[in-house]
Write a protein that holds these residues in place. Structure first.
Motif: not given
Length: 729
Positions: A50-53, A59-60, A249-250, A256-260
């Motif tokens: 979901v973050v990737g999309n 996502v937040i 949320l964490s 979001a920060c660990i992968a593209t």
């Protein structure tokens, strides 16, 4: 000595006689199964996708929207449970005690399906994690083995299933720790703030992700197995909701920060690859999915068993049985449902279907609380109170989400619930407890009464209906006119009987209460009051004076002339005129009575010299309205008759009567008769009728009224308007 009628019994709490079995506290019975259900498959296998999309902000927003809906629902259910004696069935029990078994069943059955299908969703998540370790294993075989283990654990004992949860919880904590520590051993990327939604649009992502937050009802579903459900449910649910929100949320920031974005979309097990110790995350995926499936499967049969206990579902006798406190028959049926789902579904599809059912359930929960708050009944005094804005926001959010996400499936879910409601409503279910539904009607009536009383125009010509005041001294005076009175007021009118008792002699009035009940059973609002009376007119005056201050005050006197003197009849006329009430005097023909109740003659006096219609007619309105009621309720034929003193007015009178019938919306089939002759002469040769209706003059002659009844050879109604009704409005 107390008699049965003097004792007041307290209705039992729903299902309070259910076998207790093992009872759980707040942590074991509510918090643990709730938090483990929420922190399940979506957290490990779909949140990164979901973050990737959607990007970090996207996502937040999705998480916050989902948690606003589940949070308001959690607060609503927490408030409601502190106000009722909650038994088994969770959401079903809550809604049923508030709005009745029909509404409870219409929501409880879809919620049961959603809770049962959740088991399949979490098993799919378990399989995805398992195949990461053993990619050559057959997915379907793994699914059924996991399901078999879950079923066996649940079937043996709920206590055993909950003990397994304790071990699993340790695995979840270890997995989350490993994920967060992964930020120390992996490169950090600049997050994409708003995604491109390459795979699915915003609302599609919301529909897929939403079940991640829906575990808040698991604790409530265990209500029948809790030591203190009133306090345990709201404490355990709210703590689990708040903690899981922080976790989601964490993890959104972590993903979001660990992968593209490309890696997040293409690799559903990215959390395993980027964790500090991957095996710990795999253990977390398997354990959390397993325990979430276990929690859902433990909760669903309890909902079904409670539905069956109240005869809401087919096979109720079988599904409602308990074996040593466990709903094992309901478990077996739920197992069959899950088995079929595993054969036919997949994770994303099931997630979207579940979303609709859960949204509908949460909408109902918020609506129930909102209704109870608005009623301001003294019985609603929860120990955990929340603002009225919270359930309002929750209900509107759920309804909006249903419409926006997928209107078609949303409508299917709504129609399913509505269909179940009407089916249950037709069955006439027996209620084991009091509901707030009657309070709802009382509150609406109270609100309406206040609006009418405070309005400048307290009377409305369009809202007029016959509300009869009937003074009697013997039950037979009411019983003999039962059919006529019913036809005059059905369906919206009312009857208030004032029984005048002389010298404590109740014997002539015995059986009156039963007659009132019979009239009520025919859909007529009827009531009776007995008062001591030494004088007929004085007693009626006192009654009218008291009723003038009430909202449902009568607007028309009804009495038979046979049992009344000339002075009493004139006293009623004078009293009615002084209180703006209509008058109906009934003269019963001693031989034909009401005949076949098929024909009615409505006599209208000569309107010369001006035959003109106006919104209020000259003592014709009540006669017309009563004639209309009798035509409808007797399925009778109406004749409208007038006699003119001027031969040139015959055609004018006939046209006037035709226009009057059309304007008054009298059903077609009536006959108009206009004759140039003497009134008394025409009485004897007029067409026969079962009932004749005449207007009344201000001064009454009882002998004259009786003579008209004899000359027409029919029973007669003599009518005087109040001035507050209109046949043309």
């Amino acid at each position: 000595m107390d008699t049965d009628s003097d004792k007041k019994s307290t209705p039992p709490a729903p299902d309070q006689n259910q076998q207790d079995g093992k009872k759980f506290g707040t942590f074991h019975g509510v918090f643990r199964p709730t938090i483990l259900t929420i922190l399940g498959v979506m957290m490990y296998l779909r949140e990164g996708w979901v973050v990737g999309n959607a990007g970090l902000l996207g996502v937040i927003l999705i998480i916050l929207m989902a948690y606003v809906i589940t949070g308001t629902s959690a607060l609503a259910i927490s408030s409601i449970t502190t106000n009722i004696r909650l038994g088994a069935g969770g959401v079903f029990s809550i809604v049923s005690q508030s709005l009745g078994l029909e509404v409870g069943g219409s929501i409880g059955l879809p919620f049961y399906l959603a809770q049962g299908l959740s088991t399949a969703m979490y098993i799919y998540g378990f399989v995805e994690g398992w195949l990461y370790i053993f990619p050559t294993h057959i997915p379907m075989l793994v699914s059924f083995i996991v399901f078999a283990v879950i079923f066996i654990l649940s079937y043996i004992s709920t206590t055993l299933a909950f003990r397994v949860q304790l071990v699993v919880m340790c695995g979840v904590i270890l997995a989350l720790t490993s994920i967060l520590l992964g930020a120390k051993v992996n490169p950090i990327y600049t997050p994409e703030w708003w995604g491109g939604f390459q795979d699915v649009g915003f609302w599609g992502l919301f529909a897929i992700f939403f079940p991640a937050a829906t575990g808040i009802m698991v604790g409530a579903s265990m209500s029948g197995n809790l030591k203190t459900p009133r306090t345990s449910i709201y404490k355990g649910t709210l703590i689990a909701w708040a903690l899981s929100l922080v976790v989601y949320l964490s993890l959104a920031v972590w993903y979001a920060c660990i992968a593209t974005p490309e890696e997040l979309r293409s690799n559903l097990t990215i959390a395993v690859d980027r964790a500090y110790w991957g095996p710990a995350v795999l253990l977390g995926i398997l354990s959390s999915c397993f325990t979430a499936a276990l929690s859902s499967f433990v909760a669903a049969p309890r909902i079904l068993q409670s539905l069956a206990k109240h005869q809401i579902v087919p096979l109720s006798e079988f599904l409602g049985k308990l074996h040593q406190g466990e709903p094992r028959n309901a478990m077996a049926f739920t197992a069959l449902l899950v088995f079929v789902t595993l054969l036919l579904g997949d994770l994303n599809t099931i997630a979207q279907v579940l979303t609709m059912f859960f949204l509908l359930t949460y909408f109902t929960i918020n609506s129930v609380l909102l209704i109870e708050q608005q009623l301001n009944l003294i019985s609603f005094r929860p120990t955990f109170s929340i603002s009225q804005g919270i359930p309002l926001i929750g209900a509107m959010s759920c309804l909006s989400a249903i419409v926006i996400i997928n209107p078609f499936w949303g409508m299917i879910a709504i129609l399913l619930s509505v269909g179940i409601y009407f089916y249950l409503d037709r069955r006439g279910l027996d209620y084991p407890w009091e509901t707030v539904r009657s309070g709802l009607f009382v509150a609406i009536a109270n609100w309406a009464a206040k609006k009418v009383v405070t309005s400048k125009e307290q009377e409305s010509l369009r809202s007029w209906k016959p509300d009869l005041l009937i003074p009697i001294e013997r039950r037979t005076q009411f019983e003999g006119n039962f059919r006529l009175l019913s036809a005059l007021v059905y369906p919206q009118g009312s009857i208030q009987v004032i029984a005048l008792m002389k010298e404590k002699d109740i014997v002539p009035l015995l059986g009156l209460k039963q007659l009132i009940k019979e009239m009520q059973s025919e859909g007529i609002f009827a009531s009776a009051a007995i008062i001591d009376s030494s004088d007929y007119i004085s007693s009626i005056k006192a009654t009218v004076a008291v009723m003038k201050g009430s909202f449902f005050q009568p607007n028309t006197f009804f009495t038979a002339i046979e049992s009344r003197t000339q002075e009493e009849l004139q006293g009623i006329m004078d009293m009615a005129r002084g209180n703006q009430m209509g008058v109906i005097l009934f003269a019963t023909h001693p031989e034909v009575h009401l005949g076949r109740e098929r024909t009615i003659n409505l006599w209208i006096r000569d309107q010369s010299p001006e035959w003109q219609l106006s919104i209020q007619l000259a003592n014709l309105d009540l006669s017309l309205l009563l004639g209309y009621k009798l035509v409808k309720n007797w399925n009778a034929r109406l004749r409208v008759i007038t006699v003119v003193s001027d031969e040139n007015h015959v055609d004018i009178a006939r046209k006037y009567l035709g226009d009057l019938m059309v304007t008054a919306r009298i059903p077609k089939g009536y006959e108009i008769i206009a004759e140039y002759t003497d009134f008394k002469t025409f009485l004897e040769k007029s067409p026969r009728a079962d009932l004749s209706i005449f207007g009344l003059a201000d001064t009454i002659s009882k002998n004259f009224l009786q003579q008209i009844m004899i000359q027409t050879k029919s029973s007669c109604l003599f009518v005087q308007d109040s001035g507050l009704e209109s046949a043309l409005a």
